[in-house]
Scaffold this active site. Sequence first.
Site, PDB file in Angstrom:
ATOM      1  N   ARG A 145      42.017  33.059 -18.494  1.00 31.18           N
ATOM      2  CA  ARG A 145      41.541  31.822 -17.578  1.00 31.18           C
ATOM      3  C   ARG A 145      40.871  32.479 -16.941  1.00 31.18           C
ATOM      4  O   ARG A 145      39.513  31.875 -16.921  1.00 31.18           O
ATOM      5  CB  ARG A 145      42.760  31.577 -16.436  1.00 31.18           C
ATOM      6  CG  ARG A 145      43.896  31.068 -17.220  1.00 31.18           C
ATOM      7  CD  ARG A 145      45.492  30.819 -16.223  1.00 31.18           C
ATOM      8  NE  ARG A 145      45.388  30.674 -14.638  1.00 31.18           N
ATOM      9  CZ  ARG A 145      45.906  31.712 -14.160  1.00 31.18           C
ATOM     10  NH1 ARG A 145      47.000  32.453 -13.894  1.00 31.18           N
ATOM     11  NH2 ARG A 145      45.730  31.029 -12.442  1.00 31.18           N
TER      12      ARG A 145
ATOM     13  N   ARG B 214      51.033  37.420  -6.771  1.00 29.18           N
ATOM     14  CA  ARG B 214      51.319  36.160  -6.078  1.00 29.18           C
ATOM     15  C   ARG B 214      52.890  34.861  -6.694  1.00 29.18           C
ATOM     16  O   ARG B 214      52.921  35.001  -7.405  1.00 29.18           O
ATOM     17  CB  ARG B 214      50.300  34.738  -6.853  1.00 29.18           C
ATOM     18  CG  ARG B 214      50.284  33.290  -5.918  1.00 29.18           C
ATOM     19  CD  ARG B 214      48.823  32.525  -6.180  1.00 29.18           C
ATOM     20  NE  ARG B 214      48.578  32.612  -7.766  1.00 29.18           N
ATOM     21  CZ  ARG B 214      47.153  32.156  -8.432  1.00 29.18           C
ATOM     22  NH1 ARG B 214      46.691  31.445  -6.991  1.00 29.18           N
ATOM     23  NH2 ARG B 214      46.959  31.788  -9.523  1.00 29.18           N
TER      24      ARG B 214
ATOM     25  N   ARG C 176      54.266  31.123 -10.946  1.00 28.10           N
ATOM     26  CA  ARG C 176      53.591  30.033 -11.851  1.00 28.10           C
ATOM     27  C   ARG C 176      53.689  31.570 -13.270  1.00 28.10           C
ATOM     28  O   ARG C 176      53.428  32.377 -13.231  1.00 28.10           O
ATOM     29  CB  ARG C 176      51.876  30.304 -11.517  1.00 28.10           C
ATOM     30  CG  ARG C 176      51.775  29.217 -10.393  1.00 28.10           C
ATOM     31  CD  ARG C 176      51.078  28.954  -9.900  1.00 28.10           C
ATOM     32  NE  ARG C 176      49.383  29.070 -11.515  1.00 28.10           N
ATOM     33  CZ  ARG C 176      48.131  28.750 -11.036  1.00 28.10           C
ATOM     34  NH1 ARG C 176      48.307  28.282  -9.845  1.00 28.10           N
ATOM     35  NH2 ARG C 176      47.131  28.947 -11.676  1.00 28.10           N
TER      36      ARG C 176
ATOM     37  N   LYS D 154      41.297  29.815  -2.986  1.00 28.79           N
ATOM     38  CA  LYS D 154      41.198  28.177  -3.154  1.00 28.79           C
ATOM     39  C   LYS D 154      42.572  27.704  -2.853  1.00 28.79           C
ATOM     40  O   LYS D 154      42.642  27.458  -1.338  1.00 28.79           O
ATOM     41  CB  LYS D 154      40.577  27.142  -4.200  1.00 28.79           C
ATOM     42  CG  LYS D 154      39.447  28.174  -4.577  1.00 28.79           C
ATOM     43  CD  LYS D 154      39.506  27.299  -6.130  1.00 28.79           C
ATOM     44  CE  LYS D 154      40.300  27.387  -7.154  1.00 28.79           C
ATOM     45  NZ  LYS D 154      40.712  27.862  -8.190  1.00 28.79           N
TER      46      LYS D 154
ATOM     47  N   ARG E 298      35.966  21.800 -13.311  1.00 32.19           N
ATOM     48  CA  ARG E 298      35.998  23.242 -14.628  1.00 32.19           C
ATOM     49  C   ARG E 298      34.759  22.833 -15.370  1.00 32.19           C
ATOM     50  O   ARG E 298      35.011  24.495 -15.379  1.00 32.19           O
ATOM     51  CB  ARG E 298      37.247  23.061 -14.344  1.00 32.19           C
ATOM     52  CG  ARG E 298      38.206  24.042 -13.918  1.00 32.19           C
ATOM     53  CD  ARG E 298      40.017  24.617 -13.943  1.00 32.19           C
ATOM     54  NE  ARG E 298      40.303  26.046 -13.698  1.00 32.19           N
ATOM     55  CZ  ARG E 298      40.952  26.120 -12.967  1.00 32.19           C
ATOM     56  NH1 ARG E 298      41.441  24.660 -12.511  1.00 32.19           N
ATOM     57  NH2 ARG E 298      41.760  26.721 -12.790  1.00 32.19           N
TER      58      ARG E 298
HETATM   59  P1  AMP Z   1      45.271  26.125 -11.138  1.00 28.45           P
HETATM   60  O1  AMP Z   1      46.395  25.305 -10.210  1.00 28.45           O
HETATM   61  O2  AMP Z   1      44.369  25.504 -10.202  1.00 28.45           O
HETATM   62  O3  AMP Z   1      44.807  27.484 -11.569  1.00 28.45           O
HETATM   63  O4  AMP Z   1      45.299  25.542 -12.201  1.00 28.45           O
HETATM   64  C1  AMP Z   1      46.078  26.032 -12.863  1.00 28.45           C
HETATM   65  C2  AMP Z   1      46.122  25.411 -14.421  1.00 28.45           C
HETATM   66  O5  AMP Z   1      45.449  24.285 -14.734  1.00 28.45           O
HETATM   67  C3  AMP Z   1      44.337  25.943 -14.761  1.00 28.45           C
HETATM   68  O6  AMP Z   1      44.687  26.720 -15.602  1.00 28.45           O
HETATM   69  C4  AMP Z   1      44.451  24.561 -16.588  1.00 28.45           C
HETATM   70  O7  AMP Z   1      45.167  25.010 -17.532  1.00 28.45           O
HETATM   71  C5  AMP Z   1      44.620  23.322 -15.802  1.00 28.45           C
HETATM   72  N1  AMP Z   1      43.218  22.779 -14.860  1.00 28.45           N
HETATM   73  C6  AMP Z   1      43.603  22.747 -13.714  1.00 28.45           C
HETATM   74  N2  AMP Z   1      42.555  21.964 -13.317  1.00 28.45           N
HETATM   75  C7  AMP Z   1      41.651  22.013 -14.660  1.00 28.45           C
HETATM   76  C8  AMP Z   1      40.472  21.197 -14.741  1.00 28.45           C
HETATM   77  N3  AMP Z   1      39.794  20.428 -13.409  1.00 28.45           N
HETATM   78  N4  AMP Z   1      39.866  20.820 -15.999  1.00 28.45           N
HETATM   79  C9  AMP Z   1      40.799  21.193 -16.889  1.00 28.45           C
HETATM   80  N5  AMP Z   1      42.045  22.151 -16.773  1.00 28.45           N
HETATM   81  C10 AMP Z   1      42.046  22.071 -14.903  1.00 28.45           C
END
Ligand code: AMP
Length: 218
Positions: A174, A128, A163, A14, A89
């Site tokens: 996840r 990554r 990260r 993404k 999500r």
């Molecule tokens: P990402 O960078 O999109 O992989 O997001 C990292 C982490 O942020 C995820 O694993 C969740 O813990 C949290 N997170 C991001 N977006 C959401 C969302 N829409 N709802 C709940 N948790 C989120």
Amino acid sequence: MKNIIFIAPPAAGKGTVSDYLVSNYNYEHISTGDLLREEIKSGSDLGKEIDEIISNGGLVSDEFMIKLMEEKLTKLDKDKPFILDGFPRTILQAEKLDEMLITNKVINNLVIYLDISLDEALKRVMGRVICPKCKRSYNLTNDKLKPIKDNICDNCGIELEKRKDDNEETFKIRFESYLKNTKPILDYYKDKNILKWVDATLEMDNMFHIIVGEAKND
Ligand code: AMP
């Protein structure tokens, strides 16, 4: 161009597609993960709570995320198309997003599902690294996504970071959470006829080409 809402497992690409669309098609990139990591960096109490959740591979509450997105959507530059990366999500987030889009008179939306297996996503997650400043994502497992200089951001010239949640154990949690909470959203969008399935393991330029083709207005 249409607004794009990504639904995808972690590390499906993404961020990489978003970087491409921002550079070439003037998109605004809204990454909820980046917004949350900013809050963590601020050192606030809220940031500490969020850090705990993200580090354990959990999801931040719907209530909080919906409020965050509401604020973001009201501040959007209406002349630019946007990308939602990481929201919705859950089904509740998807339902609320629909309401928000109607309230803010946002039409012309496309949902893209980036499909990838757990094994391939795991491989990507382990390679990554991201720039803490511009948030660009690099991947050491893919020659096209490596930085020019080892571990240095091409844009900002500063050191890249891994990260905290990009490790095998947290990644598997996840991915499970994605299967349980996020993948069911696809059925929700299927019924609305705005969903496009894309194979996230395609050669990168090919994948960009398909997504741009779908995102162009008819
Ligand atoms: P990402 O960078 O999109 O992989 O997001 C990292 C982490 O942020 C995820 O694993 C969740 O813990 C949290 N997170 C991001 N977006 C959401 C969302 N829409 N709802 C709940 N948790 C989120």
